[in-house]
Motif scaffolding. Structure first.
Motif, PDB file in Angstrom:
ATOM      1  N   ALA A  36       9.035  -9.074  -3.579  1.00 57.75           N
ATOM      2  CA  ALA A  36       7.917  -9.762  -2.927  1.00 57.75           C
ATOM      3  C   ALA A  36       6.810 -10.134  -3.921  1.00 57.75           C
ATOM      4  N   HIS A  37       6.991  -9.822  -5.228  1.00 59.54           N
ATOM      5  CA  HIS A  37       5.918 -10.062  -6.199  1.00 59.54           C
ATOM      6  C   HIS A  37       5.563 -11.541  -6.337  1.00 59.54           C
ATOM      7  N   LEU A  38       6.608 -12.390  -6.493  1.00 61.64           N
ATOM      8  CA  LEU A  38       6.341 -13.806  -6.785  1.00 61.64           C
ATOM      9  C   LEU A  38       5.549 -14.457  -5.656  1.00 61.64           C
ATOM     10  N   VAL A  44      -3.518  -4.732   1.892  1.00 54.64           N
ATOM     11  CA  VAL A  44      -2.616  -5.543   2.729  1.00 54.64           C
ATOM     12  C   VAL A  44      -1.210  -4.972   2.639  1.00 54.64           C
ATOM     13  N   ASP A  45      -0.537  -4.897   3.768  1.00 52.96           N
ATOM     14  CA  ASP A  45       0.854  -4.428   3.763  1.00 52.96           C
ATOM     15  C   ASP A  45       1.558  -5.035   4.972  1.00 52.96           C
ATOM     16  N   VAL A  46       2.842  -5.353   4.829  1.00 50.78           N
ATOM     17  CA  VAL A  46       3.589  -5.855   5.991  1.00 50.78           C
ATOM     18  C   VAL A  46       3.634  -4.805   7.103  1.00 50.78           C
ATOM     19  N   THR A  58       0.837  -1.217   0.000  1.00 52.18           N
ATOM     20  CA  THR A  58       0.000   0.000   0.000  1.00 52.18           C
ATOM     21  C   THR A  58       0.869   1.263   0.000  1.00 52.18           C
ATOM     22  N   GLY A  59       1.954   1.235  -0.796  1.00 50.67           N
ATOM     23  CA  GLY A  59       2.858   2.391  -0.887  1.00 50.67           C
ATOM     24  C   GLY A  59       2.448   3.325  -2.012  1.00 50.67           C
ATOM     25  N   ASN A  60       3.475   3.888  -2.686  1.00 48.07           N
ATOM     26  CA  ASN A  60       3.247   4.930  -3.703  1.00 48.07           C
ATOM     27  C   ASN A  60       2.336   4.492  -4.840  1.00 48.07           C
ATOM     28  N   ILE A  61       2.675   3.361  -5.465  1.00 51.50           N
ATOM     29  CA  ILE A  61       1.923   3.009  -6.681  1.00 51.50           C
ATOM     30  C   ILE A  61       0.523   2.505  -6.328  1.00 51.50           C
ATOM     31  N   ALA A  62       0.355   1.973  -5.122  1.00 53.95           N
ATOM     32  CA  ALA A  62      -0.981   1.495  -4.717  1.00 53.95           C
ATOM     33  C   ALA A  62      -1.984   2.655  -4.718  1.00 53.95           C
ATOM     34  N   PRO A 109      15.340   1.395   0.754  1.00 53.16           N
ATOM     35  CA  PRO A 109      16.262   0.259   0.867  1.00 53.16           C
ATOM     36  C   PRO A 109      16.224  -0.730  -0.302  1.00 53.16           C
ATOM     37  N   TRP A 110      15.077  -0.895  -0.984  1.00 48.22           N
ATOM     38  CA  TRP A 110      15.027  -1.916  -2.039  1.00 48.22           C
ATOM     39  C   TRP A 110      15.537  -1.409  -3.378  1.00 48.22           C
ATOM     40  N   ARG A 111      15.827  -0.087  -3.480  1.00 41.68           N
ATOM     41  CA  ARG A 111      16.222   0.451  -4.784  1.00 41.68           C
ATOM     42  C   ARG A 111      17.722   0.331  -5.036  1.00 41.68           C
ATOM     43  N   CYS A 127       1.365  -4.761  -5.563  1.00 37.33           N
ATOM     44  CA  CYS A 127       2.027  -3.440  -5.584  1.00 37.33           C
ATOM     45  C   CYS A 127       3.155  -3.376  -4.556  1.00 37.33           C
ATOM     46  N   THR A 128       3.717  -4.504  -4.199  1.00 36.85           N
ATOM     47  CA  THR A 128       4.851  -4.545  -3.264  1.00 36.85           C
ATOM     48  C   THR A 128       6.125  -4.234  -4.037  1.00 36.85           C
ATOM     49  N   PRO A 129       7.259  -4.051  -3.353  1.00 35.46           N
ATOM     50  CA  PRO A 129       8.540  -4.001  -4.068  1.00 35.46           C
ATOM     51  C   PRO A 129       8.740  -5.315  -4.849  1.00 35.46           C
ATOM     52  N   PHE A 171       1.855  -2.739 -17.636  1.00 30.27           N
ATOM     53  CA  PHE A 171       2.668  -1.952 -18.577  1.00 30.27           C
ATOM     54  C   PHE A 171       1.716  -0.936 -19.195  1.00 30.27           C
ATOM     55  N   GLN A 172       1.439   0.134 -18.454  1.00 23.36           N
ATOM     56  CA  GLN A 172       0.319   1.009 -18.798  1.00 23.36           C
ATOM     57  C   GLN A 172       0.532   1.817 -20.071  1.00 23.36           C
ATOM     58  N   HIS A 173       1.800   1.898 -20.572  1.00 22.52           N
ATOM     59  CA  HIS A 173       2.030   2.706 -21.776  1.00 22.52           C
ATOM     60  C   HIS A 173       1.417   2.075 -23.027  1.00 22.52           C
ATOM     61  N   VAL A 210       0.122  -7.859 -11.657  1.00 19.34           N
ATOM     62  CA  VAL A 210       1.352  -7.582 -10.906  1.00 19.34           C
ATOM     63  C   VAL A 210       2.064  -6.377 -11.504  1.00 19.34           C
ATOM     64  N   GLU A 211       2.561  -5.507 -10.630  1.00 18.17           N
ATOM     65  CA  GLU A 211       3.321  -4.349 -11.087  1.00 18.17           C
ATOM     66  C   GLU A 211       4.624  -4.810 -11.751  1.00 18.17           C
ATOM     67  N   LYS A 212       5.173  -3.925 -12.577  1.00 19.22           N
ATOM     68  CA  LYS A 212       6.467  -4.195 -13.197  1.00 19.22           C
ATOM     69  C   LYS A 212       7.567  -3.971 -12.184  1.00 19.22           C
ATOM     70  N   PRO A 213       8.734  -4.592 -12.267  1.00 19.09           N
ATOM     71  CA  PRO A 213       8.945  -5.798 -13.053  1.00 19.09           C
ATOM     72  C   PRO A 213       8.288  -6.960 -12.325  1.00 19.09           C
TER      73      PRO A 213
HETATM   74  N1  NAD Z   1       3.777   1.149 -13.333  1.00 24.68           N
HETATM   75  C1  NAD Z   1       4.471   2.197 -12.924  1.00 24.68           C
HETATM   76  O1  NAD Z   1       4.559   3.225 -13.579  1.00 24.68           O
HETATM   77  C2  NAD Z   1       5.176   2.126 -11.600  1.00 24.68           C
HETATM   78  C3  NAD Z   1       5.610   3.305 -10.968  1.00 24.68           C
HETATM   79  C4  NAD Z   1       6.228   3.211  -9.710  1.00 24.68           C
HETATM   80  C5  NAD Z   1       6.429   1.966  -9.120  1.00 24.68           C
HETATM   81  N2  NAD Z   1       6.018   0.830  -9.790  1.00 24.68           N
HETATM   82  C6  NAD Z   1       6.238  -0.502  -9.204  1.00 24.68           C
HETATM   83  O2  NAD Z   1       5.341  -0.672  -8.103  1.00 24.68           O
HETATM   84  C7  NAD Z   1       5.961  -1.511  -7.114  1.00 24.68           C
HETATM   85  C8  NAD Z   1       5.936  -0.798  -5.754  1.00 24.68           C
HETATM   86  O3  NAD Z   1       6.602   0.430  -5.872  1.00 24.68           O
HETATM   87  P1  NAD Z   1       6.284   1.641  -4.869  1.00 24.68           P
HETATM   88  O4  NAD Z   1       7.003   2.811  -5.405  1.00 24.68           O
HETATM   89  O5  NAD Z   1       4.826   1.723  -4.609  1.00 24.68           O
HETATM   90  O6  NAD Z   1       7.033   1.114  -3.547  1.00 24.68           O
HETATM   91  P2  NAD Z   1       6.800   1.602  -2.029  1.00 24.68           P
HETATM   92  O7  NAD Z   1       8.043   1.244  -1.323  1.00 24.68           O
HETATM   93  O8  NAD Z   1       6.290   3.007  -2.016  1.00 24.68           O
HETATM   94  O9  NAD Z   1       5.582   0.672  -1.526  1.00 24.68           O
HETATM   95  C9  NAD Z   1       5.706  -0.712  -1.362  1.00 24.68           C
HETATM   96  C10 NAD Z   1       4.828  -1.128  -0.188  1.00 24.68           C
HETATM   97  O10 NAD Z   1       4.845  -2.566  -0.117  1.00 24.68           O
HETATM   98  C11 NAD Z   1       4.975  -2.933   1.249  1.00 24.68           C
HETATM   99  N3  NAD Z   1       5.548  -4.281   1.305  1.00 24.68           N
HETATM  100  C12 NAD Z   1       6.845  -4.659   1.239  1.00 24.68           C
HETATM  101  N4  NAD Z   1       6.948  -5.998   1.271  1.00 24.68           N
HETATM  102  C13 NAD Z   1       5.695  -6.486   1.346  1.00 24.68           C
HETATM  103  C14 NAD Z   1       5.153  -7.800   1.415  1.00 24.68           C
HETATM  104  N5  NAD Z   1       5.938  -8.870   1.377  1.00 24.68           N
HETATM  105  N6  NAD Z   1       3.809  -7.925   1.528  1.00 24.68           N
HETATM  106  C15 NAD Z   1       3.006  -6.836   1.597  1.00 24.68           C
HETATM  107  N7  NAD Z   1       3.463  -5.563   1.542  1.00 24.68           N
HETATM  108  C16 NAD Z   1       4.781  -5.398   1.385  1.00 24.68           C
HETATM  109  C17 NAD Z   1       5.833  -1.860   1.879  1.00 24.68           C
HETATM  110  O11 NAD Z   1       5.641  -1.812   3.301  1.00 24.68           O
HETATM  111  C18 NAD Z   1       5.323  -0.616   1.167  1.00 24.68           C
HETATM  112  O12 NAD Z   1       4.239  -0.010   1.860  1.00 24.68           O
HETATM  113  C19 NAD Z   1       7.368  -1.815  -7.622  1.00 24.68           C
HETATM  114  O13 NAD Z   1       7.350  -3.068  -8.297  1.00 24.68           O
HETATM  115  C20 NAD Z   1       7.629  -0.694  -8.627  1.00 24.68           C
HETATM  116  O14 NAD Z   1       8.546  -1.042  -9.644  1.00 24.68           O
HETATM  117  C21 NAD Z   1       5.381   0.899 -10.983  1.00 24.68           C
END
Ligand code: NAD
Length: 365
Positions: free
Chosen positions: A75-77, A32-34, A8-12, A163-165, A70-72, A121-123, A92-95
């Protein structure tokens, strides 16, 4: 369609707003978020009834049809596997995964579950890209000869404080995997199968483990050749795609998304009437973005069809990313057949490791 969001971070936030913009076609039932506090606050802000920290438990209670991951990336898989095991489709968000091996595991989990997995891949989903694809498929533009796919963005050192970047083990790569992947995916959506990659990746200026820029020459099965640049070191930021077809040049100039005015069409002499009438007669008015893709995903799921972007198409894009790393770090051209199980670049995007792995961090600062 009942939707749960995990992470539930930025992209969520973009996901929640885009889903709300679809006018009742989707109901977000859980977030859902850790980080439990982050999940609660996100759900409160977006009026989502159920928040939690344990994905399996939340899925058991809320039984969504679709889970947006929408996790880093690391954690996608696991999140996708859990969602599939509970009978949900996955977007699933990219990648989608950190490596080609993980991607094969994701494909196997999807096959086993009988549910669909699609990648964001919204483009691909603005009407300009859809029109370009339709005109190319209909043969209006003639043979594609040359393409340019440049994602020249700017990220400060502070951007990599998250930290994940900037780390192979958590982000899977630098701007090739994390930023330019959108435009490379759109390039492939238009030009199809790639056959050969020559490339250079460098860690030029940021204190990161991954590359901070890459350059590639890509050959395609249809004979087209493309120049690809991915950078996070470019103060004048731009996303640029150019296709020189036999009968027209089509250009897209934007940054993180585009509308109609980002496209420019230049017909070749003698083809003005045919090209311009087809271009102006096609679908119009939809900007690229998550909402456009979500609408397409819901259309497909409601029709019982495979939602875009499919795993087969995503595999081609992920292999191109891996090929850029493989060609850069081995110094040899790479084809799709070089990246199967047994290749170090199947196991990890960086293969045996980039040439700068032994360079002290201070030297690049
Ligand atoms: N499509 C796009 O244009 C676009 C743009 C930005 C980011 N993204 C992608 O979106 C994904 C997330 O990026 P973000 O910028 O939102 O990251 P973020 O760090 O802002 O948010 C990630 C959230 O996931 C939570 N999290 C971490 N591990 C978890 C787990 N195992 N289970 C549940 N929650 C968990 C974190 O606590 C955090 O709140 C990445 O894959 C990123 O590449 C895509």
């Amino acid at each position: 369609m009942r939707v749960a969001l995990v992470g539930t971070g930025n992209i969520a936030r973009i996901h929640a707003e885009a889903l709300r913009g679809l006018g009742g076609r989707a109901e977000i039932v859980a977030g859902v978020d850790v980080d439990g506090a982050a999940a609660k606050s996100f759900c409160r802000t977006h009026g989502i009834p159920h928040s939690g920290t344990d994905l399996a438990r939340v899925l058991d209670t809320t039984r969504p049809d679709l889970v947006h991951v929408c996790t880093p990336p690391g954690a996608h898989l696991e999140a996708a596997r859990t969602a599939l095991a509970y009978g949900a489709h996955v977007l699933v968000e990219k990648p989608p995964t950190l490596t080609l091996r993980q991607f094969a595991e994701l494909e196997a989990a999807a096959d086993h579950s009988g549910r669909h997995v699609a990648t964001v891949f919204q483009h691909r989903f603005g009407s300009g890209a859809r029109r370009l694809r339709a005109l190319h498929d209909a043969g209006v533009l003639g043979r594609p000869l040359l393409a340019i796919c440049h994602t020249t963005w700017y990220r400060t050192q502070e951007y990599f404080d998250v930290p994940w970047r900037g780390r192979w083990d958590t982000e899977g790569g630098g701007p090739t995997m994390g930023h330019g992947i959108h435009q490379m995916d759109l390039l492939l959506a238009i030009l199809g199968e790639w056959t050969q990659v020559h490339a250079l990746a460098r860690r030029q200026a940021r204190d990161v483990d991954t590359e901070d820029l890459s350059l590639a020459h890509v050959g395609f099965a249809n004979g087209c050749v493309a120049s690809v640049v991915n950078s996070v070191l470019s103060p004048r930021e731009q996303s640029y795609l150019r296709f020189d077809f036999a009968r027209a040049t089509i250009e897209l100039t934007h940054l993180y998304g585009y509308g109609e005015d980002a496209w420019r069409v230049t017909p070749a002499p003698g083809h003005e009437e045919a090209v311009l009438s087809a271009w102006h007669g096609g679908e119009r008015g939809v900007p690229s973005g998550h909402q456009a893709q979500f609408a397409a995903v819901l259309d497909a799921l409601e029709a019982g069809a495979r939602p875009p972007v499919t795993l087969a198409e995503t595999r081609r894009t992920m292999r191109l990313v891996a090929a850029i790393y493989a060609a850069s770090f081995t110094g040899s051209p790479v084809g799709p057949g070089d990246l199967g199980p047994g290749s170090p670049f199947h196991e990890r995007m960086q293969g045996g490791g980039p040439p700068w792995r032994l360079v002290a961090r201070q030297e690049v600062a």
